[in-house]
Design a protein around this motif. Structure first.
Motif, PDB file in Angstrom:
ATOM      1  N   PHE A   2       0.878  -1.215  -0.144  1.00 15.61           N
ATOM      2  CA  PHE A   2      -0.179  -0.124  -0.011  1.00 15.61           C
ATOM      3  C   PHE A   2       0.661   1.181  -0.129  1.00 15.61           C
ATOM      4  O   PHE A   2       2.247   1.180   0.351  1.00 15.61           O
ATOM      5  N   ARG A  29       2.288  -3.854   5.704  1.00 14.97           N
ATOM      6  CA  ARG A  29       2.745  -3.879   4.223  1.00 14.97           C
ATOM      7  C   ARG A  29       2.444  -2.386   3.332  1.00 14.97           C
ATOM      8  O   ARG A  29       1.807  -2.319   2.184  1.00 14.97           O
ATOM      9  N   PRO A 231      -4.372   0.481   5.081  1.00 10.82           N
ATOM     10  CA  PRO A 231      -5.198  -0.606   4.524  1.00 10.82           C
ATOM     11  C   PRO A 231      -6.664  -0.521   4.668  1.00 10.82           C
ATOM     12  O   PRO A 231      -7.510  -1.138   3.788  1.00 10.82           O
ATOM     13  N   GLN A 235      -9.751  -1.142   1.941  1.00 10.02           N
ATOM     14  CA  GLN A 235     -10.445  -2.305   2.052  1.00 10.02           C
ATOM     15  C   GLN A 235     -12.300  -1.586   1.883  1.00 10.02           C
ATOM     16  O   GLN A 235     -12.873  -2.354   1.190  1.00 10.02           O
ATOM     17  N   ASP A 244     -11.167  -7.011  -4.940  1.00  8.09           N
ATOM     18  CA  ASP A 244     -10.501  -7.301  -3.645  1.00  8.09           C
ATOM     19  C   ASP A 244      -9.519  -6.202  -3.024  1.00  8.09           C
ATOM     20  O   ASP A 244      -9.010  -5.246  -4.181  1.00  8.09           O
ATOM     21  N   VAL A 245      -8.996  -6.351  -1.991  1.00  5.65           N
ATOM     22  CA  VAL A 245      -8.228  -5.142  -1.257  1.00  5.65           C
ATOM     23  C   VAL A 245      -6.936  -4.949  -2.176  1.00  5.65           C
ATOM     24  O   VAL A 245      -6.395  -3.929  -2.586  1.00  5.65           O
ATOM     25  N   GLU A 246      -6.374  -6.216  -2.634  1.00  9.11           N
ATOM     26  CA  GLU A 246      -5.175  -6.325  -3.396  1.00  9.11           C
ATOM     27  C   GLU A 246      -5.149  -5.396  -4.641  1.00  9.11           C
ATOM     28  O   GLU A 246      -4.222  -4.689  -5.165  1.00  9.11           O
ATOM     29  N   THR A 247      -6.444  -5.492  -5.317  1.00 17.32           N
ATOM     30  CA  THR A 247      -6.658  -4.543  -6.787  1.00 17.32           C
ATOM     31  C   THR A 247      -6.665  -2.947  -6.217  1.00 17.32           C
ATOM     32  O   THR A 247      -5.879  -2.658  -6.840  1.00 17.32           O
ATOM     33  N   ALA A 249      -5.210  -1.928  -3.678  1.00 17.80           N
ATOM     34  CA  ALA A 249      -3.637  -1.461  -3.072  1.00 17.80           C
ATOM     35  C   ALA A 249      -2.762  -1.285  -4.558  1.00 17.80           C
ATOM     36  O   ALA A 249      -2.259  -0.259  -4.563  1.00 17.80           O
ATOM     37  N   ARG A 250      -2.872  -2.174  -5.346  1.00 19.27           N
ATOM     38  CA  ARG A 250      -2.157  -2.412  -6.743  1.00 19.27           C
ATOM     39  C   ARG A 250      -2.575  -0.798  -7.439  1.00 19.27           C
ATOM     40  O   ARG A 250      -1.578  -0.017  -7.918  1.00 19.27           O
ATOM     41  N   SER A 253      -1.305   2.369  -5.734  1.00 24.04           N
ATOM     42  CA  SER A 253      -0.059   2.624  -5.696  1.00 24.04           C
ATOM     43  C   SER A 253       0.477   3.031  -7.048  1.00 24.04           C
ATOM     44  O   SER A 253       1.291   3.822  -7.190  1.00 24.04           O
TER      45      SER A 253
END
Ligand SMILES: [Zn+2]
Ligand SMILES: [Zn+2]
Length: 266
Positions: A2, A29, A231, A235, A244-247, A249-250, A253
């Motif tokens: 993140f 992270r 995060p 979320q 999803d949260v990774e999407t 985050a990516r 960033s």
């Protein structure tokens, strides 16, 4: 991983705990954070944080709420921007929330200060970090006047930070090419309208931030905020966009690195 696009680690409640704050950030992270300058008096401290820690970056600017401070000239901002690891101009903008006895007409000093920041951003081609509160019409009007949009010359670019305005203001900011950054306010129970607005902001124009030490997201609301809590904002955005949260985050960033492009070049 993140990115916290806006925090105030130079403020005493965070600076005094810096090793623990950086530790928590790594654990969560959060791979980088932008330390935002709010007065010229504070700038050496903000810049020092970015020089001492590879995961931190700095901006230069004077917040519209700060009245009894040194007024920044164009040269002050250009000199700050010339330092290594300074990647943005701000935070700047307009804030009519605490007018008190004054009228909007009395706030000409704020508008002039904002114009100086926009000129510095265009000369340096650094992004503006815009703070706007109870002043979105004037913020957009001055940005359109000073921003150089559609002139063929270098136009202003940047982010509307800690966004709490309407969907119409979000659309106007997006139309000018700006990104929109959401803070922990997005997780507050009474922020249903803001959550509707956040759904309208495309994933490739979103940033996330803490604005720490303030505005800790739910479930930490009311406590001291730190970059480690960003995060929770991601979320919330993930739920609103159905990803999803990774999407989030990516994307956030990548958007940060595209906007604050001096980070990638340093
Ligand atoms: Zn702000
Ligand atoms: Zn701030």
């Amino acid at each position: 991983m993140f990115t916290d696009s806006h925090c105030h680690l130079s403020f005493p409640e965070l600076q005094s705990q810096l090793p623990a704050v950086l530790d928590a950030m790594a654990q969560a992270r959060v791979e980088r954070a932008l330390c935002i300058c709010t007065t010229l008096e504070e700038f050496d401290t903000v810049h020092g944080l970015a020089m001492a820690h590879p995961q931190l970056w700095a901006s230069v600017g004077v917040h519209p709420d700060n009245e009894d401070v040194r007024e920044p000239s164009l040269d002050d901002l250009l000199a700050g921007a010339a330092r290594p690891r300074v990647v943005g101009i701000g935070e700047t903008g307009l804030d009519y929330y605490r007018l008190g006895e004054r009228s909007v007409a009395d706030m000409e000093w704020q508008r002039e200060r904002f114009r100086v920041h926009i000129r510095a951003a265009r000369q340096t081609d650094l992004p503006l970090i815009i703070h706007t509160r109870s002043a979105s019409d004037d913020t957009l009007a001055i940005l359109r006047e000073e921003g150089g949009f559609g002139t063929g010359g270098r136009a202003a670019r940047g982010v509307f930070h800690c966004f709490t305005e309407t969907a119409a203001v979000a659309r106007a900011a997006l139309d000018l090419g700006f990104c929109i950054s959401f803070s922990g306010i997005l997780t507050f129970r009474n922020a249903a309208d803001l959550r509707d607005t956040a759904r309208l902001v495309p994933l490739d124009r979103l940033l996330i931030e803490t604005d720490s030490p303030y505005l800790a997201p739910v479930p930490h609301r009311g406590k001291v905020n730190t970059p480690a809590l960003v995060p929770y904002v991601a979320q919330q955005l993930a739920e609103l966009h159905g990803v999803d949260v990774e999407t989030v985050a990516r994307h956030s960033s990548e958007n940060f690195l595209r906007l604050f492009d001096r980070v990638a070049r340093s």
